[in-house]
Motif scaffolding. Structure first.
Motif, PDB file in Angstrom:
ATOM      1  N   SER A  98      11.460   0.637   4.114  1.00 54.39           N
ATOM      2  CA  SER A  98      12.494   0.101   3.228  1.00 54.39           C
ATOM      3  C   SER A  98      12.100   0.346   1.778  1.00 54.39           C
ATOM      4  O   SER A  98      10.947   0.683   1.474  1.00 54.39           O
ATOM      5  N   ASP A  99      13.059   0.161   0.875  1.00 58.50           N
ATOM      6  CA  ASP A  99      12.770   0.329  -0.552  1.00 58.50           C
ATOM      7  C   ASP A  99      11.720  -0.682  -1.015  1.00 58.50           C
ATOM      8  O   ASP A  99      10.872  -0.362  -1.862  1.00 58.50           O
ATOM      9  N   GLU A 100      11.772  -1.888  -0.473  1.00 58.14           N
ATOM     10  CA  GLU A 100      10.801  -2.915  -0.843  1.00 58.14           C
ATOM     11  C   GLU A 100       9.393  -2.532  -0.385  1.00 58.14           C
ATOM     12  O   GLU A 100       8.409  -2.769  -1.100  1.00 58.14           O
ATOM     13  N   MET A 101       9.291  -1.930   0.795  1.00 54.62           N
ATOM     14  CA  MET A 101       7.986  -1.477   1.288  1.00 54.62           C
ATOM     15  C   MET A 101       7.440  -0.366   0.396  1.00 54.62           C
ATOM     16  O   MET A 101       6.243  -0.334   0.091  1.00 54.62           O
TER      17      MET A 101
ATOM     18  N   LEU B 148       3.122 -14.018  -0.644  1.00 55.69           N
ATOM     19  CA  LEU B 148       2.350 -13.328  -1.664  1.00 55.69           C
ATOM     20  C   LEU B 148       0.993 -12.936  -1.080  1.00 55.69           C
ATOM     21  O   LEU B 148       0.266 -13.785  -0.557  1.00 55.69           O
ATOM     22  N   PRO B 149       0.632 -11.649  -1.123  1.00 50.13           N
ATOM     23  CA  PRO B 149      -0.642 -11.215  -0.533  1.00 50.13           C
ATOM     24  C   PRO B 149      -1.850 -11.696  -1.322  1.00 50.13           C
ATOM     25  O   PRO B 149      -1.743 -12.102  -2.482  1.00 50.13           O
TER      26      PRO B 149
ATOM     27  N   ALA C  60       8.936  -6.921  -4.658  1.00 53.96           N
ATOM     28  CA  ALA C  60       8.801  -6.200  -3.378  1.00 53.96           C
ATOM     29  C   ALA C  60       8.735  -7.169  -2.220  1.00 53.96           C
ATOM     30  O   ALA C  60       9.268  -6.894  -1.128  1.00 53.96           O
ATOM     31  N   MET C  61       8.116  -8.339  -2.434  1.00 55.27           N
ATOM     32  CA  MET C  61       7.951  -9.310  -1.356  1.00 55.27           C
ATOM     33  C   MET C  61       9.106 -10.311  -1.288  1.00 55.27           C
ATOM     34  O   MET C  61       9.077 -11.258  -0.515  1.00 55.27           O
TER      35      MET C  61
END
Length: 455
Positions: A215-218, A431-432, A450-451
């Motif tokens: 996806s665009d977010e990925m 959030l990573p 993105a997340m």
């Protein structure tokens, strides 16, 4: 040496080496007609080869050789009163030039941009992969000797040899394509040639997203991962697209960094201005000593790298790569073969156990957990499409078990009658742990976007 071109008015069908028609059977042609056509082609080929002196061929440009071969085919066909037109005359002459300068019957497959892999299983079986699917072609070699001569020509071009004492060879063509060759007695049904074609198409993450690989977010998340120097392990099966994805992620690396790439066969084509590409060397019968990835990796550490990119981890070099990632070369990347993120970590453990370090398993797992930040799993699915199915963050250890969280994963939803798979990429909206690094590089806003975190 060559005669004048002829102008006959009829056509002579030739062996079909067109990959676009590779799976179609000849129509309205009897076995006798096909045999007659092959006999005519063999006769023309034999006489042209006799007329062309090898010492002259090596001095000619390809254009001049094509012109002279075209004229010779026309003259020989005229002498034997073969009905052949200009179009067929050109096809035959092209095949002959490919025999002299290219890869013979396989050259048309190398020239086809839709073909990604070529697999020869003896003189009578040639398969290709196109758009992620395997297809059998109608391309044939005349006999085993014809195929074996091509194999020898390929390996001689890289200063190697192939015979009964050395029946397996890895080589690289002039365009960068990878070649593996296996000959009898190891190959029971005849010489086997496997070609992984080199693609000069450097897909960005956005382009891969447009193709449905993520996806665009990925794509945005992977860009953040590259730019904020997170250690990455890319996992997947053979032909899943690991190298293509690694190239795409590398777009985010700063042009100010010195990057060293280490590969068995150079495939990575990074866009940065300061890239040093080094390649392993196998041993040979003349006593040339093998230089493996482990040796190159140790040497790379003396070359003042900012990042190290290892094309594929296969063995004991895994320990040196872990050491490099832990000693100031953060943001390094590598790939390996595995079927899931956890399988990738287990396989990495096994490789570390193969090293000379002889550390206990608990210590190895602790080192992996403190070194690898992100595992990206890419998969070639049944419909032939390649998708990033997991972006997994390795959080740490709980006891002796890895703690991880999927930042994104692909969820399959359905499959139609033609085998096309549909699904969606699911975001954890978490959030990573490397958010602090993203903050240091002023990438917090992009990471949260993105997340899917808008607070």
């Amino acid at each position: 040496m060559f005669g004048q071109p002829s102008n006959p008015s009829h056509t002579l069908p030739v062996v079909n080496n067109n990959p676009q028609q590779a799976t179609r059977a000849p129509e309205n042609k009897s076995a006798t007609d096909v045999a007659r056509q092959l006999s005519r082609f063999s006769l023309i080929q034999s006489e042209v080869m006799q007329a062309i002196e090898p010492a002259v061929v090596i001095k000619l440009s390809r254009e001049e050789l094509e012109k002279r071969t075209f004229e010779a085919v026309g003259e020989i066909a005229y002498q034997h009163q073969f009905p052949i037109g200009a179009q067929e005359q050109k096809k035959i002459s092209d095949q002959l030039v490919n025999e002299m300068l290219g890869l013979g019957p396989l050259q048309c497959l190398l020239d086809d941009p839709d073909v990604t892999d070529i697999m020869v299983n003896g003189p009578n079986e040639v398969f290709i992969e196109t758009h992620g699917k395997l297809k059998r072609t109608d391309i044939r070699f005349r006999n085993e000797d014809h195929l074996l001569n091509l194999a020898r020509r390929i390996v001689s071009g890289v200063g190697r040899r192939i015979d009964e004492s050395s029946p397996m060879v890895d080589a690289r063509l002039a365009d960068g394509s990878r070649v593996n060759i296996l000959i009898p007695p190891l190959a029971l049904n005849g010489t086997c040639i496997s070609i992984r074609k080199f693609s000069d198409n450097k897909h960005s993450l956005q382009q891969l997203a447009a193709l449905g690989a993520m996806s665009d977010e990925m794509a945005s998340l992977l860009d953040v991962i590259a730019r904020c120097r997170v250690n990455v392990l890319i996992s997947g099966g053979t032909g899943a697209g690991k190298t293509t994805l690694l190239n795409a992620i590398s777009f985010g690396i700063s042009p100010d960094e010195r990057i060293i790439t280490i590969e068995d066969a150079a495939e990575l084509k990074l866009m940065q201005p300061h890239v040093v590409s080094i390649e392993t060397r196998p041993s040979n019968m003349e006593g040339l000593v093998a230089i493996d990835q482990s040796i190159l990796l140790k040497n790379a550490l003396r070359m003042r790298p900012d990042r190290i990119i290892l094309g594929e981890i296969r063995g004991a070099e895994a320990f040196d790569m872990m050491q490099a990632m832990n000693t100031g070369h953060d943001g390094s990347m590598c790939t390996l073969h595995a079927n899931s993120p956890i399988d990738a970590l287990i396989r990495l453990e096994n490789m570390l156990l193969m090293s000379e370090a002889q550390l206990p398993l608990t210590a190895l797992r602790r080192q992996i957990a403190s070194t690898i930040n992100i595992v990206i799993q890419i998969e070639r699915m049944r419909d032939g499409k390649r998708r990033v199915v997991n972006i997994t963050e390795l959080v740490g250890l709980e006891g002796e078990q890895y703690l991880s969280q999927d930042l994104f994963h692909f969820e399959k939803q359905s499959q139609d009658l033609e085998g096309n798979i549909s699904g969606q990429f699911i975001c954890s909206k978490t959030l990573p742990r490397f958010a602090e690094k993203a903050h240091y590089y002023n990438l917090t806003k992009q990471l949260k976007s993105a997340m899917g975190i808008h607070a």
